[in-house]
Structure formats: C-alpha cells, structure tokens
Enzyme design. Structure first.
Site, mmCIF file in Angstrom:
data_model
loop_
_atom_site.group_PDB
_atom_site.id
_atom_site.type_symbol
_atom_site.label_atom_id
_atom_site.label_comp_id
_atom_site.label_asym_id
_atom_site.label_seq_id
_atom_site.Cartn_x
_atom_site.Cartn_y
_atom_site.Cartn_z
ATOM 1 N N TYR A 53 0.903 -1.244 -0.060
ATOM 2 C CA TYR A 53 0.089 -0.005 0.020
ATOM 3 C C TYR A 53 0.868 1.347 -0.065
ATOM 4 C CZ TYR A 53 -3.854 -2.891 1.790
ATOM 5 O OH TYR A 53 -4.595 -4.334 2.053
ATOM 6 N N LEU A 215 -17.174 -2.348 2.979
ATOM 7 C CA LEU A 215 -18.177 -1.550 2.295
ATOM 8 C C LEU A 215 -18.323 -1.690 0.865
ATOM 9 C CD1 LEU A 215 -17.469 1.635 4.696
ATOM 10 C CD2 LEU A 215 -19.614 0.014 4.687
ATOM 11 N N ALA A 216 -17.771 -2.666 0.136
ATOM 12 C CA ALA A 216 -17.539 -2.799 -1.250
ATOM 13 C C ALA A 216 -17.210 -1.443 -1.802
ATOM 14 C CB ALA A 216 -19.014 -3.050 -1.584
ATOM 15 N N GLY A 218 -17.052 1.323 -0.747
ATOM 16 C CA GLY A 218 -17.837 2.522 -0.406
ATOM 17 C C GLY A 218 -19.160 2.434 -0.843
ATOM 18 N N LEU A 220 -21.769 0.305 -0.362
ATOM 19 C CA LEU A 220 -22.609 -0.016 0.573
ATOM 20 C C LEU A 220 -23.175 1.260 1.357
ATOM 21 C CD1 LEU A 220 -21.652 -3.613 1.276
ATOM 22 C CD2 LEU A 220 -23.540 -2.842 -0.110
ATOM 23 N N GLY A 222 -24.218 3.784 -0.181
ATOM 24 C CA GLY A 222 -25.368 4.196 -0.687
ATOM 25 C C GLY A 222 -25.184 5.649 -1.470
ATOM 26 N N LYS A 223 -23.865 5.823 -1.525
ATOM 27 C CA LYS A 223 -23.511 7.389 -2.246
ATOM 28 C C LYS A 223 -23.251 7.041 -3.885
ATOM 29 C CE LYS A 223 -18.765 7.433 -0.967
ATOM 30 N NZ LYS A 223 -17.739 8.216 -0.188
HETATM 31 N N1 LIG Z 1 -6.273 -8.750 1.530
HETATM 32 C C1 LIG Z 1 -6.580 -8.033 0.748
HETATM 33 O O1 LIG Z 1 -6.195 -8.491 -0.524
HETATM 34 C C2 LIG Z 1 -7.214 -6.466 0.640
HETATM 35 C C3 LIG Z 1 -7.675 -6.095 -0.543
HETATM 36 C C4 LIG Z 1 -8.283 -4.800 -0.377
HETATM 37 C C5 LIG Z 1 -8.368 -4.129 0.903
HETATM 38 N N2 LIG Z 1 -7.991 -4.766 1.944
HETATM 39 C C6 LIG Z 1 -7.993 -4.052 3.414
HETATM 40 O O2 LIG Z 1 -9.449 -3.693 3.374
HETATM 41 C C7 LIG Z 1 -9.467 -2.352 3.902
HETATM 42 C C8 LIG Z 1 -10.794 -1.557 3.403
HETATM 43 O O3 LIG Z 1 -10.861 -1.739 2.080
HETATM 44 P P1 LIG Z 1 -11.200 -0.319 1.233
HETATM 45 O O4 LIG Z 1 -10.864 0.728 2.281
HETATM 46 O O5 LIG Z 1 -10.481 -0.378 -0.061
HETATM 47 O O6 LIG Z 1 -12.674 -0.655 1.089
HETATM 48 P P2 LIG Z 1 -13.842 -0.397 1.979
HETATM 49 O O7 LIG Z 1 -13.818 -0.469 3.423
HETATM 50 O O8 LIG Z 1 -15.063 -1.226 1.453
HETATM 51 O O9 LIG Z 1 -14.450 0.895 1.656
HETATM 52 C C9 LIG Z 1 -14.047 2.064 2.265
HETATM 53 C C10 LIG Z 1 -14.132 3.509 1.648
HETATM 54 O O10 LIG Z 1 -15.809 3.811 1.541
HETATM 55 C C11 LIG Z 1 -15.785 5.269 1.749
HETATM 56 N N3 LIG Z 1 -16.519 5.381 3.260
HETATM 57 C C12 LIG Z 1 -16.372 4.738 4.331
HETATM 58 N N4 LIG Z 1 -17.493 5.088 5.233
HETATM 59 C C13 LIG Z 1 -18.263 6.067 4.533
HETATM 60 C C14 LIG Z 1 -19.360 6.523 4.921
HETATM 61 N N5 LIG Z 1 -19.917 6.422 6.187
HETATM 62 N N6 LIG Z 1 -20.127 6.979 4.071
HETATM 63 C C15 LIG Z 1 -19.686 7.290 2.990
HETATM 64 N N7 LIG Z 1 -18.670 6.802 2.321
HETATM 65 C C16 LIG Z 1 -17.868 5.896 3.238
HETATM 66 C C17 LIG Z 1 -14.457 5.911 2.053
HETATM 67 O O11 LIG Z 1 -14.128 6.061 0.684
HETATM 68 P P3 LIG Z 1 -14.174 7.473 0.095
HETATM 69 O O12 LIG Z 1 -14.501 8.593 1.039
HETATM 70 O O13 LIG Z 1 -13.044 7.717 -0.898
HETATM 71 O O14 LIG Z 1 -15.574 7.451 -0.858
HETATM 72 C C18 LIG Z 1 -13.578 4.537 2.528
HETATM 73 O O15 LIG Z 1 -12.119 4.768 1.960
HETATM 74 C C19 LIG Z 1 -8.209 -1.908 3.180
HETATM 75 O O16 LIG Z 1 -7.736 -0.655 3.843
HETATM 76 C C20 LIG Z 1 -7.274 -2.882 3.538
HETATM 77 O O17 LIG Z 1 -6.908 -2.768 4.852
HETATM 78 C C21 LIG Z 1 -7.336 -5.797 1.877
#
Ligand SMILES: NC(=O)c1ccc[n+]([C@@H]2O[C@H](COP(=O)([O-])OP(=O)(O)OC[C@H]3O[C@@H](n4cnc5c(N)ncnc54)[C@H](OP(=O)(O)O)[C@@H]3O)[C@@H](O)[C@H]2O)c1
Length: 325
Positions: A53, A215-216, A218, A220, A222-223
C-alpha cells in the site's frame, strides 16, 4: 464497545479494524494522523496495512501506508501499546520483491518493521497464495520471525478452503505456526467466496476472520447509485460492477433497515458483517472524521433477526436471479 477474541491468538480486538490502504492515497498524511487519533479515541484498537500500500498511486512504490503509520506511532509514543498492527507480505513490489519464499519474507518483515517504526508486528499476513513457495518454507520463515520476536501471530488473505486446509495440515504435521486469522473479501454483495466451505472451515478450526472491502469500496454507503455518481471518485472503477439490479436491491434493503434505526446504510452494512457467523471484525477505511464517527456508530448498532434476514435475502446469491444484473 465489546471486544472479541481473534481466533486462537491472544489478541482481543474491537469489532472494527481500520483499513490502512487509504493512508497516502485518498487520505494525505495530516488527514491520516487525524483519522488514526480519532480511531483510537473511539475505542478501536487494530489497524490493517500491507507492504504494497499504496503502490497503485502514480509515483508510489509501496510502503507509503506503513510509513505514515510509523510516523504517527513515532509522534505519539503512548499509542503503540494501544493498537495491534496487522501488515502483509507477498504482493509484487517490483524488481523480484514478491511472493512467500523464506528469503523474501525475512527481508520484507525487516522492511515493514523499519517503516512502521516498531519492534513487532502483531499479526503478519500472507497477502496472496504463492504456488511457487511450499507452505513448509513460508511457515518456517514465520516461525523464525516469531522466535526472533519480530511477529506475534500469522494469518492468510485470499486463500480458498482447499488452500487453507492444506496450510493448516502442514502446520499441524510439522509443528509450525498456523494461520490463525483469515482475511477474505466479504460484504453484503460479495458473499460467494466466503460463505460455504471456507466459512465452515474457519468455524471448525476457530480461525479469526477480518473481512476486507467490507463496504464494497464505498458502494454500500449508498452514495453511488448511478454512473453519474462515479464521476470524480477515485474509487469509480472499483464500484462500477455493483451498479446492477442486485446491487440496487441490497441498497434498498439497507435504506429500509437504516431508516428503522435512524442510521446510515454504511453502518447497517458493517453491523450485518459484525453479526455474521464466522466474522470477528470487518476491516473498513474512512477518509474523514465524519465517516469514522459512522464506523463507530456501526459498532453499537444491533440488528434484529428480522432485519438480518431481510438483508440476507436482498443479497442472496442463491436467489432466482443470483448475480445477474
Ligand atoms: N487482503 C486484501 O487483499 C485486501 C484487499 C483490499 C483491501 N484490503 C483491506 O481492507 C481495507 C478496506 O478496504 P477499502 O478501504 O478499499 O474498502 P471499503 O472499506 O469497502 O470502503 C471504504 C471506503 O468507503 C468510503 N466510506 C467509508 N465510510 C463511509 C461512509 N460512512 N459514508 C460514505 N462513504 C464511506 C471511503 O472512501 P471515499 O471517502 O474515498 O469514498 C472509504 O475509504 C483496506 O484498507 C485494506 O486494509 C485488503
């Protein structure tokens, strides 16, 4: 906030892990520090990152997220003992620096420790399976790191049930560390990979589970409800695949349950994961303190059996039209 045992490790964690892929990507360093401070202030205590990352950002090489966490720990001497740090090895960093060979794991762990400015990694994950590295070699490398006090526990990400079962078999037969924690992709929309044999296995073996893309990306929250909503988002490409009839059904169910609680859809989506069999804690990221406050509310939200069933049915991949848009 309730704390949960993470599989058979000696870690007990709050039911939400901070996803560190945003540090240095969608959250600059000052914002990342604010988010980390607020995360701890809300009572959370585990942070997930990886050596890779955020290599996907133009001009980055990987290690940027770990380095930000390291500078935050250095600036806040009291915080290290308040958080568990999870990081990962195995993704391709270029110039042959990848995979799960013993040689690379030894080097990569030292690199991560240096960037994180700490003497120990609480949970070290194999990021992806590596068909070229036998489990015995990889787990032997983890044993050496554990004996040296550099890592405390090991986990695996992106393994299917057959791969995890094979790795557990090698641990038992050779007396090597076992993958005590699994990090699969799992959320209300992406369910098929975890539900079924993999979930049966983690329940049988008491393996802790921290889910990613909770949160898929973001969706999920709903934005994103139409193509127009994707414009200007750095997550647009990742979210596009959810814009179909099944995605809309899931959002409708989230909207309904959220209205019952006066909550936001993201909070309900995370509460659904926290209440899902086999799941210890979702990993989720945030880019603002408002989003982080929402993650904290999710940890307090309790879904009724009927609400859980309504959400299950909306995203059910076995329903008549399955994954079809
Ligand atoms: N093991 C693996 O292969 C792997 C792969 C991917 C991820 N991961 C891990 O999983 C973590 C989570 O993944 P992710 O951050 O990509 O996806 P996620 O948790 O599904 O989505 C998070 C994103 O959704 C938005 N969000 C969060 N809360 C919100 C709210 N209340 N209202 C509106 N938008 C909101 C924000 O993005 P915005 O503000 O930019 O919209 C936030 O960065 C990563 O940080 C990493 O640590 C692991």
């Amino acid at each position: 906030m309730d704390h949960r045992p993470l599989g058979r490790t000696d870690l007990r964690i709050a039911p939400l892990v901070f996803g560190g892929n945003v540090f240095g990507w969608t959250a600059d360093e000052a914002t990342s520090f604010r988010l980390l401070d607020a995360f701890v202030d809300h009572g959370f205590d585990a942070i997930d990152t990886a050596d890779v990352y955020s290599a996907w950002v133009p001009g980055h090489r990987g290690g940027e997220s770990e380095a930000i966490i390291g500078r935050w720990l250095a600036a806040n001497p009291g915080k290290r003992d308040k958080v568990s740090i999870f990081t990962k090895v195995g993704s391709d960093l270029g110039e042959g620096r990848k995979g799960l060979s013993a040689r690379w794991i030894a080097q990569a762990a030292d690199d991560s420790l240096r960037r994180l400015q700490t003497d120990r990694i609480d949970l070290y994950f194999s990021h992806w399976p590596d068909a070229e590295a036998p489990y015995e070699e990889t787990l032997g490398a983890y044993e050496a790191l554990r004996a040296a006090g550099k890592i405390r526990h090991v986990g695996a990400s992106n393994l299917d049930a057959a791969q995890l079962e094979a790795a557990l078999g090698v641990s038992a037969a050779k007396g090597l560390p076992r993958y005590d924690v699994l990090q699969p992709e799992y959320n209300l929309y992406d369910r098929a990979g975890f539900e079924g044999p993999l979930r049966d296995l983690v329940l049988r073996e008491a393996i802790g589970v921290v889910t990613y893309f909770s949160l898929a990306s973001g969706f999920l929250s709903g934005k994103y409800r139409s193509e127009a909503d994707l414009a200007g988002s750095r997550r647009g490409d990742a979210v596009k695949k959810y814009l179909n009839a099944r995605g809309q059904r899931i959002l409708s169910a989230l909207d309904e349950v959220a209205a019952d609680h006066g909550a936001r859809p993201a909070e309900v989506a995370l509460a659904w994961l926290m209440a899902s069999p086999g799941v210890t804690a979702p990993i989720a990221s945030a880019t603002s303190t408002e989003q982080l406050a929402s993650l904290a509310r999710a940890a307090e939200l309790r879904l009724s059996t009927e609400q859980k069933a309504r959400l299950d049915a909306a995203g059910d991949t076995a329903s008549q039209d399955g994954n079809r848009p």
